[in-house]
Design a protein around this motif. Sequence first.
Motif, PDB file in Angstrom:
ATOM      1  N   VAL A  77      -9.366 -13.907   4.247  1.00 26.52           N
ATOM      2  CA  VAL A  77      -8.148 -13.225   3.553  1.00 26.52           C
ATOM      3  C   VAL A  77      -8.083 -11.914   3.421  1.00 26.52           C
ATOM      4  O   VAL A  77      -6.843 -10.633   3.393  1.00 26.52           O
ATOM      5  N   ALA A  78      -9.040 -11.435   2.928  1.00 28.20           N
ATOM      6  CA  ALA A  78      -9.049  -9.890   2.449  1.00 28.20           C
ATOM      7  C   ALA A  78      -8.531  -8.887   3.976  1.00 28.20           C
ATOM      8  O   ALA A  78      -8.294  -7.519   3.663  1.00 28.20           O
ATOM      9  N   LEU A  79      -9.658  -9.570   4.578  1.00 23.56           N
ATOM     10  CA  LEU A  79      -9.352  -8.375   6.103  1.00 23.56           C
ATOM     11  C   LEU A  79      -7.715  -9.035   6.581  1.00 23.56           C
ATOM     12  O   LEU A  79      -7.176  -7.448   6.609  1.00 23.56           O
ATOM     13  N   ALA A  80      -7.201  -9.588   6.176  1.00 26.01           N
ATOM     14  CA  ALA A  80      -5.956 -10.125   6.682  1.00 26.01           C
ATOM     15  C   ALA A  80      -4.744  -9.021   5.719  1.00 26.01           C
ATOM     16  O   ALA A  80      -4.065  -8.572   6.194  1.00 26.01           O
ATOM     17  N   VAL A  81      -4.835  -8.821   4.462  1.00 23.27           N
ATOM     18  CA  VAL A  81      -4.356  -8.480   3.656  1.00 23.27           C
ATOM     19  C   VAL A  81      -4.050  -6.883   3.854  1.00 23.27           C
ATOM     20  O   VAL A  81      -4.073  -5.907   3.811  1.00 23.27           O
ATOM     21  N   ALA A  82      -5.760  -7.025   4.211  1.00 23.64           N
ATOM     22  CA  ALA A  82      -6.048  -5.339   4.533  1.00 23.64           C
ATOM     23  C   ALA A  82      -5.495  -4.900   5.646  1.00 23.64           C
ATOM     24  O   ALA A  82      -4.920  -3.695   5.501  1.00 23.64           O
ATOM     25  N   ALA A  83      -5.192  -5.255   7.125  1.00 20.45           N
ATOM     26  CA  ALA A  83      -4.863  -5.129   7.723  1.00 20.45           C
ATOM     27  C   ALA A  83      -3.201  -4.983   7.132  1.00 20.45           C
ATOM     28  O   ALA A  83      -2.732  -3.889   8.098  1.00 20.45           O
ATOM     29  N   VAL A  84      -2.919  -5.970   7.213  1.00 14.40           N
ATOM     30  CA  VAL A  84      -0.930  -5.663   6.982  1.00 14.40           C
ATOM     31  C   VAL A  84      -0.887  -5.086   5.864  1.00 14.40           C
ATOM     32  O   VAL A  84       0.082  -4.259   6.168  1.00 14.40           O
ATOM     33  N   ALA A  85      -1.471  -4.453   5.117  1.00 11.65           N
ATOM     34  CA  ALA A  85      -1.697  -3.244   3.971  1.00 11.65           C
ATOM     35  C   ALA A  85      -1.026  -1.972   4.839  1.00 11.65           C
ATOM     36  O   ALA A  85      -0.855  -1.158   4.901  1.00 11.65           O
ATOM     37  N   VAL A  86      -2.544  -1.813   5.223  1.00 10.83           N
ATOM     38  CA  VAL A  86      -2.115  -0.588   6.475  1.00 10.83           C
ATOM     39  C   VAL A  86      -1.694  -0.190   7.488  1.00 10.83           C
ATOM     40  O   VAL A  86      -0.639   0.793   7.122  1.00 10.83           O
ATOM     41  N   THR A  87      -0.323  -1.864   8.070  1.00 14.40           N
ATOM     42  CA  THR A  87       0.030  -1.236   8.619  1.00 14.40           C
ATOM     43  C   THR A  87       1.448  -0.819   8.037  1.00 14.40           C
ATOM     44  O   THR A  87       2.030  -0.225   9.009  1.00 14.40           O
ATOM     45  N   CYS A  88       1.553  -1.813   6.931  1.00 12.70           N
ATOM     46  CA  CYS A  88       2.871  -1.483   6.372  1.00 12.70           C
ATOM     47  C   CYS A  88       2.712   0.118   6.023  1.00 12.70           C
ATOM     48  O   CYS A  88       3.905   0.835   6.356  1.00 12.70           O
ATOM     49  N   TRP A  89       1.290   0.482   5.010  1.00 12.00           N
ATOM     50  CA  TRP A  89       1.796   2.034   5.357  1.00 12.00           C
ATOM     51  C   TRP A  89       2.050   3.018   6.092  1.00 12.00           C
ATOM     52  O   TRP A  89       2.617   3.537   5.666  1.00 12.00           O
ATOM     53  N   PHE A  90       1.397   2.751   7.429  1.00 16.74           N
ATOM     54  CA  PHE A  90       1.859   3.477   8.001  1.00 16.74           C
ATOM     55  C   PHE A  90       3.171   3.806   8.826  1.00 16.74           C
ATOM     56  O   PHE A  90       3.834   5.145   9.679  1.00 16.74           O
ATOM     57  N   VAL A  91       3.911   2.251   8.925  1.00 15.10           N
ATOM     58  CA  VAL A  91       4.697   1.931   9.007  1.00 15.10           C
ATOM     59  C   VAL A  91       6.018   2.804   8.123  1.00 15.10           C
ATOM     60  O   VAL A  91       6.902   3.391   8.702  1.00 15.10           O
ATOM     61  N   VAL A  92       5.927   2.767   6.834  1.00 13.70           N
ATOM     62  CA  VAL A  92       6.773   3.312   6.085  1.00 13.70           C
ATOM     63  C   VAL A  92       6.635   4.930   6.176  1.00 13.70           C
ATOM     64  O   VAL A  92       7.327   5.228   5.842  1.00 13.70           O
TER      65      VAL A  92
END
Length: 480
Positions: free
Chosen positions: A25-40
Amino acid sequence: MNRLVRRYRGLPLRSRLALLVTVAVALAVAAVAVTCWFVVRNAQLDSLDDALSSKRPKPGEVIQQIDIDAVAGNAKCLREIPGRDNPDLYNQTIQVVAKNGTNCVVLGRQAIDVTDADTAVARRDQRETYHDTTAANGEKYRVYTYPLDEYPELRLAVSVARPLSEVDDTLDNLALILLFVAGIGVLGAGAAGLWVARTGLRPVDRLTGAVEHVARTEDLSLRIPVEGDDEIARLSESFNSMTASLASSRDLQQQLIADAGHELRTPLTSLRTNIELLARSEETGRAIPPDDRKALLASVTAQMTELAALIGDLQELSRPDSGTAGDKVQVLALHDLTRTAIERARLRGPELTITADLAPWYVRAEPPALERAVVNILDNAVKFSPPHGTVDVRLDRGHLTVRDHGPGIPADELPHVFDRFWRSPTARSLPGSGLGLSIVARTVQQCGGEVALRAAEGGGTEASVRLPGAPTPPPETPAP
């Protein structure tokens, strides 16, 4: 790394499952957070670029602030404009860039560093450019540079810049929010993983407790409730089947010991009685009549023979079931082995007529075991045949039949004839241990065959044995 692996393997299973869930879950959340940061970030930069391109000043507003007759196209500011002291709402900076890299601030408080991309646009080598650069005070700016096409001979470009703090501040706040949410998510995932591990392993805990109970108390009657049809349910069913098989095996073992003790008690009692009579005769000096003495010795000999046969049968049944894959297995001529057993049967019943019709057939088996099984079948036929009766033996394509013309076996007793130590009430006065047919069934099953006993037409009993064939062995080469 190896130390971490060893520590991980040393954890309990539920802790390992919870840790795996948490890490996943930590890896999935980290991947989503990083992706969200770059998209924003990309969206913010695109929005800022659109704002820069929409704020392009009119050409006249730019030209009136510089010297058009500048030598060699150098851009020089004519005067200090009010915009330097009163910048616009967005802290925007506008400057003119010449092809040689000189610049003139038209609007704003400080100059923006000129890059190669800006001079390339001024020289008309590039149509326009968006890039990041730094101001004189070290602040980062986002720059949009486009050519001043109204005066192409001047080779000038206009750079419109706004601070990157507009984007960075939003991204910093977003990073804090994502970090907080990710932390809450990881903690929740760890708690959920531990709960799932405990819930999922609860049936395993019950199974572990059952195994420990059986190991501690040897109580094989314990059964685990089976719920559903998943892997745990199949494991529970397998455990229940295993304990049931072990309980049945233990019961059979105890029954075998009890039956063996019962069968041994009769000849031993008879032996003890006869030997005590002989010993008392010697002690008292009162001689036993010769005929009685001879009968006593014959009884002792018969009881010893019966004991030896019983012990041999028990040893045969106690051997492990090795099937037909052992080192002692050979390709045997069943017709020759049956013919030898018939000769032995004729010695035990010389008044009987034994007919034989034996077609060649080869099988894979242990020679002593298969010979003993065939002899046991013939011995039963001889034992229950009437005086001067006939025993018919036939072997055709692996199907061996031995038929006698005796009293036969009642239908209600046929299901028990292959049980250990079982003897028909009408045959208990005859010699035997009740293990002969059990040995026959065991040997035939090890050879992959089938055995049955049924009532024959016209009276008597017919024993039927079917054995799979084996490749015919090559003929032996005669010695020179």
